[in-house]
Design a protein around this motif. Sequence first.
Motif, PDB file in Angstrom:
ATOM      1  N   TRP A  13       0.829  -1.208   0.000  1.00  0.00           N
ATOM      2  CA  TRP A  13       0.000   0.000   0.000  1.00  0.00           C
ATOM      3  C   TRP A  13       0.865   1.260   0.000  1.00  0.00           C
ATOM      4  O   TRP A  13       0.488   2.284  -0.567  1.00  0.00           O
ATOM      5  CB  TRP A  13      -0.993  -0.013   1.165  1.00  0.00           C
ATOM      6  CG  TRP A  13      -2.173  -0.857   0.831  1.00  0.00           C
ATOM      7  CD1 TRP A  13      -2.525  -2.053   1.388  1.00  0.00           C
ATOM      8  CD2 TRP A  13      -3.136  -0.613  -0.206  1.00  0.00           C
ATOM      9  NE1 TRP A  13      -3.637  -2.559   0.759  1.00  0.00           N
ATOM     10  CE2 TRP A  13      -4.034  -1.696  -0.219  1.00  0.00           C
ATOM     11  CE3 TRP A  13      -3.318   0.411  -1.128  1.00  0.00           C
ATOM     12  CZ2 TRP A  13      -5.100  -1.771  -1.114  1.00  0.00           C
ATOM     13  CZ3 TRP A  13      -4.380   0.332  -2.021  1.00  0.00           C
ATOM     14  CH2 TRP A  13      -5.256  -0.742  -2.004  1.00  0.00           C
ATOM     15  N   TRP A  20      -2.406   6.213  -6.037  1.00  0.00           N
ATOM     16  CA  TRP A  20      -3.729   6.620  -5.541  1.00  0.00           C
ATOM     17  C   TRP A  20      -3.771   8.137  -5.392  1.00  0.00           C
ATOM     18  O   TRP A  20      -4.799   8.769  -5.617  1.00  0.00           O
ATOM     19  CB  TRP A  20      -4.058   5.909  -4.220  1.00  0.00           C
ATOM     20  CG  TRP A  20      -4.497   4.486  -4.468  1.00  0.00           C
ATOM     21  CD1 TRP A  20      -3.726   3.485  -4.995  1.00  0.00           C
ATOM     22  CD2 TRP A  20      -5.797   3.923  -4.278  1.00  0.00           C
ATOM     23  NE1 TRP A  20      -4.470   2.337  -5.125  1.00  0.00           N
ATOM     24  CE2 TRP A  20      -5.747   2.570  -4.691  1.00  0.00           C
ATOM     25  CE3 TRP A  20      -7.004   4.413  -3.781  1.00  0.00           C
ATOM     26  CZ2 TRP A  20      -6.865   1.715  -4.631  1.00  0.00           C
ATOM     27  CZ3 TRP A  20      -8.108   3.567  -3.716  1.00  0.00           C
ATOM     28  CH2 TRP A  20      -8.019   2.239  -4.137  1.00  0.00           C
ATOM     29  N   GLY A  54      -8.917   3.307   7.100  1.00  0.00           N
ATOM     30  CA  GLY A  54      -8.252   3.002   5.824  1.00  0.00           C
ATOM     31  C   GLY A  54      -8.715   3.962   4.739  1.00  0.00           C
ATOM     32  O   GLY A  54      -9.150   3.545   3.667  1.00  0.00           O
ATOM     33  N   GLU A  59     -10.741   9.385   0.486  1.00  0.00           N
ATOM     34  CA  GLU A  59     -12.179   9.105   0.459  1.00  0.00           C
ATOM     35  C   GLU A  59     -12.525   7.864   1.281  1.00  0.00           C
ATOM     36  O   GLU A  59     -11.768   6.894   1.250  1.00  0.00           O
ATOM     37  CB  GLU A  59     -12.653   8.921  -0.977  1.00  0.00           C
ATOM     38  CG  GLU A  59     -12.791  10.242  -1.733  1.00  0.00           C
ATOM     39  CD  GLU A  59     -13.897  11.132  -1.158  1.00  0.00           C
ATOM     40  OE1 GLU A  59     -14.977  10.615  -0.812  1.00  0.00           O
ATOM     41  OE2 GLU A  59     -13.663  12.330  -1.035  1.00  0.00           O
ATOM     42  N   ASP A  78      -5.290   5.860   8.397  1.00  0.00           N
ATOM     43  CA  ASP A  78      -4.754   4.881   7.436  1.00  0.00           C
ATOM     44  C   ASP A  78      -3.365   4.503   7.958  1.00  0.00           C
ATOM     45  O   ASP A  78      -2.648   5.368   8.471  1.00  0.00           O
ATOM     46  CB  ASP A  78      -4.645   5.487   6.018  1.00  0.00           C
ATOM     47  CG  ASP A  78      -4.495   4.401   4.943  1.00  0.00           C
ATOM     48  OD1 ASP A  78      -5.484   4.101   4.261  1.00  0.00           O
ATOM     49  OD2 ASP A  78      -3.375   3.839   4.809  1.00  0.00           O
ATOM     50  N   PRO A  79      -2.958   3.226   7.826  1.00  0.00           N
ATOM     51  CA  PRO A  79      -1.634   2.836   8.347  1.00  0.00           C
ATOM     52  C   PRO A  79      -0.480   3.249   7.440  1.00  0.00           C
ATOM     53  O   PRO A  79       0.675   3.098   7.827  1.00  0.00           O
ATOM     54  CB  PRO A  79      -1.738   1.309   8.435  1.00  0.00           C
ATOM     55  CG  PRO A  79      -2.777   0.933   7.443  1.00  0.00           C
ATOM     56  CD  PRO A  79      -3.735   2.077   7.356  1.00  0.00           C
ATOM     57  N   THR A  80      -0.782   3.763   6.248  1.00  0.00           N
ATOM     58  CA  THR A  80       0.257   4.025   5.257  1.00  0.00           C
ATOM     59  C   THR A  80       0.619   5.514   5.220  1.00  0.00           C
ATOM     60  O   THR A  80      -0.256   6.355   4.970  1.00  0.00           O
ATOM     61  CB  THR A  80      -0.271   3.584   3.865  1.00  0.00           C
ATOM     62  OG1 THR A  80      -0.764   2.263   3.975  1.00  0.00           O
ATOM     63  CG2 THR A  80       0.793   3.653   2.814  1.00  0.00           C
ATOM     64  N   ALA A 106      -6.368  -0.311  11.658  1.00  0.00           N
ATOM     65  CA  ALA A 106      -7.629  -0.518  12.383  1.00  0.00           C
ATOM     66  C   ALA A 106      -7.415  -1.355  13.641  1.00  0.00           C
ATOM     67  O   ALA A 106      -8.173  -1.239  14.604  1.00  0.00           O
ATOM     68  CB  ALA A 106      -8.632  -1.201  11.459  1.00  0.00           C
ATOM     69  N   GLU A 107      -6.361  -2.180  13.635  1.00  0.00           N
ATOM     70  CA  GLU A 107      -6.111  -3.081  14.779  1.00  0.00           C
ATOM     71  C   GLU A 107      -5.599  -2.321  15.994  1.00  0.00           C
ATOM     72  O   GLU A 107      -5.542  -2.876  17.096  1.00  0.00           O
ATOM     73  CB  GLU A 107      -5.067  -4.148  14.404  1.00  0.00           C
ATOM     74  CG  GLU A 107      -5.523  -5.161  13.374  1.00  0.00           C
ATOM     75  CD  GLU A 107      -5.407  -4.663  11.936  1.00  0.00           C
ATOM     76  OE1 GLU A 107      -5.070  -3.468  11.733  1.00  0.00           O
ATOM     77  OE2 GLU A 107      -5.683  -5.454  11.023  1.00  0.00           O
ATOM     78  N   ARG A 122     -14.266   2.341   3.546  1.00  0.00           N
ATOM     79  CA  ARG A 122     -14.594   2.084   2.137  1.00  0.00           C
ATOM     80  C   ARG A 122     -13.471   1.277   1.528  1.00  0.00           C
ATOM     81  O   ARG A 122     -12.354   1.776   1.396  1.00  0.00           O
ATOM     82  CB  ARG A 122     -14.772   3.432   1.403  1.00  0.00           C
ATOM     83  CG  ARG A 122     -15.377   3.312   0.028  1.00  0.00           C
ATOM     84  CD  ARG A 122     -15.444   4.641  -0.713  1.00  0.00           C
ATOM     85  NE  ARG A 122     -14.202   4.958  -1.395  1.00  0.00           N
ATOM     86  CZ  ARG A 122     -14.051   5.942  -2.276  1.00  0.00           C
ATOM     87  NH1 ARG A 122     -15.063   6.741  -2.571  1.00  0.00           N
ATOM     88  NH2 ARG A 122     -12.895   6.164  -2.864  1.00  0.00           N
ATOM     89  N   LEU A 123     -13.717   0.016   1.208  1.00  0.00           N
ATOM     90  CA  LEU A 123     -12.768  -0.853   0.514  1.00  0.00           C
ATOM     91  C   LEU A 123     -11.481  -1.077   1.297  1.00  0.00           C
ATOM     92  O   LEU A 123     -10.417  -1.279   0.703  1.00  0.00           O
ATOM     93  CB  LEU A 123     -12.439  -0.265  -0.886  1.00  0.00           C
ATOM     94  CG  LEU A 123     -13.647   0.015  -1.788  1.00  0.00           C
ATOM     95  CD1 LEU A 123     -13.210   0.712  -3.073  1.00  0.00           C
ATOM     96  CD2 LEU A 123     -14.405  -1.273  -2.104  1.00  0.00           C
TER      97      LEU A 123
HETATM   98  C1  LIG Z   1      -8.438  -0.088  -1.570  1.00  0.00           C
HETATM   99  S1  LIG Z   1      -7.701   1.114  -0.540  1.00  0.00           S
HETATM  100  C2  LIG Z   1      -9.137   2.056  -0.146  1.00  0.00           C
HETATM  101  C3  LIG Z   1      -8.809   3.481   0.205  1.00  0.00           C
HETATM  102  C4  LIG Z   1      -9.999   4.402   0.361  1.00  0.00           C
HETATM  103  N1  LIG Z   1     -10.813   4.084   1.512  1.00  0.00           N
HETATM  104  C5  LIG Z   1     -10.846   4.426  -0.886  1.00  0.00           C
HETATM  105  O1  LIG Z   1     -11.923   3.816  -0.887  1.00  0.00           O
HETATM  106  O2  LIG Z   1     -10.430   5.065  -1.872  1.00  0.00           O
HETATM  107  C6  LIG Z   1      -7.355   0.213   0.945  1.00  0.00           C
HETATM  108  C7  LIG Z   1      -6.772   1.037   2.071  1.00  0.00           C
HETATM  109  O3  LIG Z   1      -6.729   0.197   3.240  1.00  0.00           O
HETATM  110  C8  LIG Z   1      -5.580   0.556   3.966  1.00  0.00           C
HETATM  111  N2  LIG Z   1      -5.233  -0.526   4.908  1.00  0.00           N
HETATM  112  C9  LIG Z   1      -4.413  -1.607   4.721  1.00  0.00           C
HETATM  113  N3  LIG Z   1      -4.304  -2.307   5.856  1.00  0.00           N
HETATM  114  C10 LIG Z   1      -5.066  -1.702   6.787  1.00  0.00           C
HETATM  115  C11 LIG Z   1      -5.335  -1.924   8.175  1.00  0.00           C
HETATM  116  N4  LIG Z   1      -4.808  -2.960   8.823  1.00  0.00           N
HETATM  117  N5  LIG Z   1      -6.146  -1.048   8.818  1.00  0.00           N
HETATM  118  C12 LIG Z   1      -6.709  -0.007   8.180  1.00  0.00           C
HETATM  119  N6  LIG Z   1      -6.488   0.272   6.868  1.00  0.00           N
HETATM  120  C13 LIG Z   1      -5.686  -0.567   6.182  1.00  0.00           C
HETATM  121  C14 LIG Z   1      -4.516   0.791   2.891  1.00  0.00           C
HETATM  122  O4  LIG Z   1      -3.421   1.548   3.374  1.00  0.00           O
HETATM  123  C15 LIG Z   1      -5.335   1.509   1.819  1.00  0.00           C
HETATM  124  O5  LIG Z   1      -5.260   2.899   1.952  1.00  0.00           O
END
Ligand SMILES: C[S@@+](CC[C@H](N)C(=O)[O-])C[C@H]1O[C@@H](n2cnc3c(N)ncnc32)[C@H](O)[C@@H]1O
Length: 283
Positions: A13, A20, A54, A59, A78-80, A106-107, A122-123
């Motif tokens: 990510w 992104w 995340g 968004e 977001d973790p990134t 999230a953990e 979202r996703l």
């Molecule tokens: C598909 S992207 C979606 C980003 C945004 N919510 C969107 O819909 O455009 C997935 C996101 O989940 C985040 N992610 C990955 N592992 C995660 C975790 N353990 N807890 C929360 N977010 C996480 C990633 O860094 C990434 O930004």
Amino acid sequence: MATENADQVLAAWETSSQYWNKHQALIEKMYAPLTRALIEEAQIVAGRSVLDIGGGAGEPSLTIARVVGPSGHVMFTDPTAGMVKAAREESERRGLENMEFHQCPAEDLPFPDDCFDVAVGRLSAMFFSDVTTALRQILRVVKPGGCVALLVWADRELNPFFSVITEILDRFVPTEPEDEDAPAAFRFARPGKLVKLLEGAGAVSVKERMLKFETEAPIDVAQFWELRTEMSDTFRTKIAKLSADEVMAVRDEVQKAAAVYFRNGSMSFPSQALIISGRKSSL
Ligand SMILES: C[S@@+](CC[C@H](N)C(=O)[O-])C[C@H]1O[C@@H](n2cnc3c(N)ncnc32)[C@H](O)[C@@H]1O
């Protein structure tokens, strides 16, 4: 899930965040129906305090910040690092003063118990390294009676935005069968799977609905190829294993197969997602 796998997911990510960020405006437009559905599901209105899990390049946080207005508040997480930077910069460009930013998974949410009216993702839930811990953390920080709404992709076959590339690419790059519990885009595509986990984490009144929408953007099929092969770590990794001639062959086949989803310079893919929501018990 082993820590090293979790680290790999986050590293992927981190690399994806530049793309992104580059395609932020397009992603916001393409997935606007998803944001609208989450806002409706979680009944987000002016004055609410909302946690976004995340949030990627911004968004649904940026849209929700406008909906909740100056009397409301959005906590983007977001973790990134690259995603947090992209989202923060976009928020500043828009002059939004009701957003805060935290780099955290999230953990491990660094917030007190019972402090948000609503939490949305979202996703992002598909990528949690420890889903039960993450869902318990989210429920911990939401107020009693507050809503948690998570949006995940439905089956790949229902989403040609993905499958039109996967089906062709997999003929060129030998692919291991997917572990359906590993972090990946379609991990929660099976109806009921995330519902069970959210109930197991303690949520009440858990429900699920299918959302049918069009993934639309004013781009042509060549721009679609660039967008998808930059956004997706899976596609980038597979393409890196191909020769230049093979990449061109895949690209040509994909553009031919995807042509049906393009008309007059605009893209429109039929798409399906699941929205899973529940409440924190108020007892
Ligand atoms: C598909 S992207 C979606 C980003 C945004 N919510 C969107 O819909 O455009 C997935 C996101 O989940 C985040 N992610 C990955 N592992 C995660 C975790 N353990 N807890 C929360 N977010 C996480 C990633 O860094 C990434 O930004």
